[in-house]
Design an enzyme around this catalytic site. Structure first.
Site, PDB file in Angstrom:
ATOM      1  CE  LYS A 192      -2.309  -1.001   3.832  1.00  0.00           C
ATOM      2  NZ  LYS A 192      -1.787  -2.330   4.220  1.00  0.00           N
TER       3      LYS A 192
ATOM      4  NE  ARG B  49      -4.605  -1.428   9.683  1.00  0.00           N
ATOM      5  CZ  ARG B  49      -3.529  -0.814   9.198  1.00  0.00           C
ATOM      6  NH1 ARG B  49      -3.569   0.452   8.888  1.00  0.00           N
ATOM      7  NH2 ARG B  49      -2.409  -1.490   9.007  1.00  0.00           N
TER       8      ARG B  49
ATOM      9  NE  ARG C  15       7.141  -2.685   6.486  1.00  0.00           N
ATOM     10  CZ  ARG C  15       5.816  -2.505   6.439  1.00  0.00           C
ATOM     11  NH1 ARG C  15       5.257  -1.968   5.374  1.00  0.00           N
ATOM     12  NH2 ARG C  15       5.057  -2.873   7.442  1.00  0.00           N
TER      13      ARG C  15
ATOM     14  NE  ARG D  69       6.013  -0.553  10.296  1.00  0.00           N
ATOM     15  CZ  ARG D  69       4.886  -0.462   9.618  1.00  0.00           C
ATOM     16  NH1 ARG D  69       4.868   0.188   8.470  1.00  0.00           N
ATOM     17  NH2 ARG D  69       3.786  -1.026  10.062  1.00  0.00           N
TER      18      ARG D  69
ATOM     19  NE  ARG E 127       1.691  -5.043  11.385  1.00  0.00           N
ATOM     20  CZ  ARG E 127       2.807  -4.952  10.646  1.00  0.00           C
ATOM     21  NH1 ARG E 127       3.911  -5.584  11.003  1.00  0.00           N
ATOM     22  NH2 ARG E 127       2.797  -4.245   9.554  1.00  0.00           N
TER      23      ARG E 127
HETATM   24  P1  AMP Z   1       0.457   0.507   8.906  1.00  0.00           P
HETATM   25  O1  AMP Z   1       1.654   1.379   8.781  1.00  0.00           O
HETATM   26  O2  AMP Z   1      -0.690   0.978   8.070  1.00  0.00           O
HETATM   27  O3  AMP Z   1       0.764  -0.951   8.700  1.00  0.00           O
HETATM   28  O4  AMP Z   1      -0.038   0.631  10.426  1.00  0.00           O
HETATM   29  C1  AMP Z   1       0.783   0.212  11.518  1.00  0.00           C
HETATM   30  C2  AMP Z   1      -0.057   0.042  12.755  1.00  0.00           C
HETATM   31  O5  AMP Z   1      -0.698   1.276  13.094  1.00  0.00           O
HETATM   32  C3  AMP Z   1      -1.207  -0.966  12.639  1.00  0.00           C
HETATM   33  O6  AMP Z   1      -0.775  -2.279  12.890  1.00  0.00           O
HETATM   34  C4  AMP Z   1      -2.148  -0.451  13.719  1.00  0.00           C
HETATM   35  O7  AMP Z   1      -1.703  -0.794  15.016  1.00  0.00           O
HETATM   36  C5  AMP Z   1      -2.003   1.055  13.594  1.00  0.00           C
HETATM   37  N1  AMP Z   1      -2.984   1.608  12.615  1.00  0.00           N
HETATM   38  C6  AMP Z   1      -2.716   2.227  11.430  1.00  0.00           C
HETATM   39  N2  AMP Z   1      -3.849   2.604  10.814  1.00  0.00           N
HETATM   40  C7  AMP Z   1      -4.867   2.213  11.617  1.00  0.00           C
HETATM   41  C8  AMP Z   1      -6.286   2.282  11.523  1.00  0.00           C
HETATM   42  N3  AMP Z   1      -6.895   2.839  10.452  1.00  0.00           N
HETATM   43  N4  AMP Z   1      -7.014   1.756  12.533  1.00  0.00           N
HETATM   44  C9  AMP Z   1      -6.426   1.206  13.615  1.00  0.00           C
HETATM   45  N5  AMP Z   1      -5.107   1.084  13.760  1.00  0.00           N
HETATM   46  C10 AMP Z   1      -4.309   1.583  12.768  1.00  0.00           C
END
Ligand code: AMP
Length: 190
Positions: free
Chosen positions: A14, A89, A128, A134, A145
């Site tokens: 993404k 999400r 990654r 990260r 996740r």
């Molecule tokens: P990402 O970088 O999009 O993979 O997000 C990393 C982490 O941030 C996720 O595993 C969640 O813990 C949190 N997170 C990001 N976006 C959301 C969302 N829309 N709703 C809830 N948690 C989020």
């Protein structure tokens, strides 16, 4: 202008594809994951509240995320086209988004769902993690996740299919081929 959701499991590309599409079309990028990671670095209240969820591979509670998106949309009026990356999400987040965009007389025009097999997702996320450090890209958290994605986020595909805006995109293969597949959908909407 179009408002797009780039959708898919963790590791589906993404963020990478958002950047390529922004270069090509000039959308504004809204990544809730990036915003949360910045909030954690800045040690803001939001960052402090979000950190434990992120490190545990869980979703940050809807109320926090919806508040965050509300303030982002106020700042960057969604008139120039948005790519929403990692948001929504959950179904309540999608419902809140619809209400927020309606305030600006706009809506979600397309959900681009990057589809990648589970093994490849784990592989990509582990790689990654080695490169970026990260905190949530370790095997235990990755598995959590992915489980959270299947339980809470994947149902959004049917939610948006009902609204006629869901597009499944093959998310494996060469980066430029994936961008081309995404562009085909975007160009057809333009
Ligand atoms: P990402 O970088 O999009 O993979 O997000 C990393 C982490 O941030 C996720 O595993 C969640 O813990 C949190 N997170 C990001 N976006 C959301 C969302 N829309 N709703 C809830 N948690 C989020």
């Amino acid at each position: 202008m179009l408002n797009l959701i780039i959708f898919g499991a963790p590791g589906s590309g993404k963020g990478t594809q958002s950047e390529l599409l922004i270069k090509k079309y000039g959308f504004e990028h809204v990544s809730t994951g990036d915003l949360l990671r910045s909030a954690i670095k800045a040690q803001s209240e939001l960052g402090k509240a979000a950190k434990q969820y992120i490190d545990n591979g869980q979703l940050v509670p809807d109320a926090l995320i919806i508040g965050l998106i509300e303030s982002v949309l106020e700042e960057r009026r969604p008139q120039h086209g948005l790519i929403l990356d990692g948001f929504p999400r959950t179904i309540p987040q999608a419902e809140a988004l619809e209400e927020l965009l309606a305030k600006y007389n706009t809506r979600v025009h397309a959900v681009l769902d990057l589809q990648v097999g589970q093994e490849e997702l784990v592989d990509r996320l582990l790689k990654r993690g080695q490169a970026s450090g990260r905190s949530d890209d370790n095997l235990e958290t990755i598995e959590k996740r992915l489980a959270v994605y299947h339980a809470q986020t994947a149902p959004l595909a049917a939610y948006y299919a009902d609204k006629g805006v869901h597009h499944a995109i093959q998310g494996s293969g060469a980066l430029e081929d994936i961008t081309a597949r995404l562009s085909q959908v975007i160009d057809a909407l333009n």
